[in-house]
Design a protein around this motif. Structure first.
Motif, PDB file in Angstrom:
ATOM      1  N   THR A 115      -7.877  -0.173  -2.820  1.00 32.90           N
ATOM      2  CA  THR A 115      -7.955   1.202  -2.319  1.00 32.90           C
ATOM      3  C   THR A 115      -8.571   1.126  -1.235  1.00 32.90           C
ATOM      4  O   THR A 115      -9.283   0.265  -0.491  1.00 32.90           O
ATOM      5  CB  THR A 115      -8.595   2.010  -3.290  1.00 32.90           C
ATOM      6  N   LEU A 116      -8.259   2.388  -0.211  1.00 33.04           N
ATOM      7  CA  LEU A 116      -8.796   2.845   1.080  1.00 33.04           C
ATOM      8  C   LEU A 116      -8.567   4.255   1.072  1.00 33.04           C
ATOM      9  O   LEU A 116      -7.770   4.821   0.621  1.00 33.04           O
ATOM     10  CB  LEU A 116      -8.011   1.789   2.071  1.00 33.04           C
ATOM     11  N   GLY A 166      -3.399   0.316  -3.150  1.00 32.22           N
ATOM     12  CA  GLY A 166      -2.666  -1.090  -2.962  1.00 32.22           C
ATOM     13  C   GLY A 166      -2.366  -1.492  -4.326  1.00 32.22           C
ATOM     14  O   GLY A 166      -2.906  -1.783  -5.212  1.00 32.22           O
ATOM     15  N   CYS A 177       0.938  -1.287  -0.258  1.00 31.90           N
ATOM     16  CA  CYS A 177      -0.023  -0.011   0.150  1.00 31.90           C
ATOM     17  C   CYS A 177       0.720   1.231   0.001  1.00 31.90           C
ATOM     18  O   CYS A 177       1.867   1.362   0.550  1.00 31.90           O
ATOM     19  CB  CYS A 177      -0.859   0.060   1.128  1.00 31.90           C
ATOM     20  N   MET A 222      -3.799  -3.147   3.818  1.00 33.60           N
ATOM     21  CA  MET A 222      -4.526  -1.631   3.654  1.00 33.60           C
ATOM     22  C   MET A 222      -4.599  -0.945   4.786  1.00 33.60           C
ATOM     23  O   MET A 222      -4.051   0.261   4.760  1.00 33.60           O
ATOM     24  CB  MET A 222      -5.568  -1.639   2.513  1.00 33.60           C
ATOM     25  N   PHE A 228     -12.855   0.904   1.389  1.00 30.79           N
ATOM     26  CA  PHE A 228     -12.102  -0.152   1.300  1.00 30.79           C
ATOM     27  C   PHE A 228     -12.554  -0.812   0.120  1.00 30.79           C
ATOM     28  O   PHE A 228     -13.518  -1.264   0.104  1.00 30.79           O
ATOM     29  CB  PHE A 228     -11.760  -0.994   2.528  1.00 30.79           C
ATOM     30  N   HIS A 277      -5.590  -8.889   2.821  1.00 28.07           N
ATOM     31  CA  HIS A 277      -5.902  -7.507   1.891  1.00 28.07           C
ATOM     32  C   HIS A 277      -6.224  -6.450   2.968  1.00 28.07           C
ATOM     33  O   HIS A 277      -5.711  -5.250   2.908  1.00 28.07           O
ATOM     34  CB  HIS A 277      -6.832  -7.639   0.925  1.00 28.07           C
TER      35      HIS A 277
END
Length: 273
Positions: free
Chosen positions: A108-109, A99, A50, A162, A145, A158
């Motif tokens: 993504t986050l 990520g 990340c 993240m 997320f 995962h």
């Protein structure tokens, strides 16, 4: 607003559920001892690395990943742009994370710092956020997320990869209280991994087609709140400071993504001023 995790499947909780089957106690706030059954090679599981988004390509990939994941889960309608952009994604206090695995952007986050007394989840949980804000120096909200559907189904590793980057980033920014909204069935995994506790009642969430959501909160600096299996991620040196240095969406990026922001014109997902 996009909750931190609405698109998880039962498969994602397998790492935590395996511990229950083995009789290992993991209830908070007590921290269980490590056992031989809990050891594993992190490189075999944690494929996603990340970073903070730093280019238009990073942001666009994040918004496309979020869109594809939420559409597949039935949490939003498809958009003509193929992106899911919410107004808070364009705020300067929002940090989008990207990520990557196998040279692809696959996850993504987002983390919204409460620097201007506004968090996306206040659209639904204003009182709960205000209580947390009064008790802490600086709060922040985890949101959005998602893992690309064509990469793999979201799983515990995962989520850890993240959120660990986001937590380290938050700590370096002076945050001491982390908030999120999740589906009620996902409270347990957040509690077991990061020590989150439910701080409000279930309510329908307009950001995910009216699905139920609950507010949760966790301390950022309490090492005992984190499951021992993941301490090296949340408190170790696996996340480098340069890897998650703060970055801002450029003015060019703001102008590019602004027309795609869902609800930006009618004020949805914004805290009333």
């Amino acid at each position: 607003m996009a909750p931190a995790s609405q698109a998880m499947t039962a498969e994602e909780t397998q790492v935590v559920d395996d511990e229950e089957a083995s009789g290992v106690r993991v209830d908070r706030p007590l921290v269980p001892a490590m056992t031989a059954a809990e050891t594993w090679n992190p490189s075999e599981l944690f494929q996603v690395k990340c970073f903070t988004a730093r280019s238009l390509q990073d942001y666009e990939a994040a918004f496309r990943t979020l869109h594809d994941s939420y559409v597949r889960a039935g949490l939003c309608d498809p958009t003509a742009s193929g992106m899911r952009v919410l107004p808070f994604h364009l705020w300067r206090e929002t940090q989008v994370f990207s990520g990557r695995a196998d040279h692809r952007r696959v996850a993504t986050l987002s983390l919204v710092l409460d620097e201007n007394n506004r968090l996306p989840m206040e659209e639904v949980f204003e009182e709960e956020v205000q209580r947390e804000r009064e008790r802490h120096e600086l709060t922040a909200e985890l949101s959005s997320f998602a893992v690309a559907p064509d990469f793999s189904q979201p799983r515990t590793e995962h989520l850890v990869a993240m959120t660990a980057a986001a937590v380290q980033f938050a700590r370096w920014q002076g945050v001491d209280d982390l908030l999120a909204t999740v589906h009620p069935k996902h409270v347990r995994i957040y509690r077991r991994i990061m020590g989150f506790q439910q701080i409000g009642e279930v309510a329908p969430h307009g950001g995910v087609m009216g699905r139920p959501a609950v507010p949760i909160a966790a301390p950022v600096n309490d090492i005992q709140a984190v499951h021992p299996r993941f301490l090296q991620w949340y408190f170790g040196n696996r996340i480098l400071k340069e890897q998650v240095r703060r970055s801002y969406l450029s003015e060019q990026g703001y102008r590019y993504f602004r027309p795609f922001a869902i609800g930006a014109e009618d004020g949805r997902y914004r805290r009333p001023r």
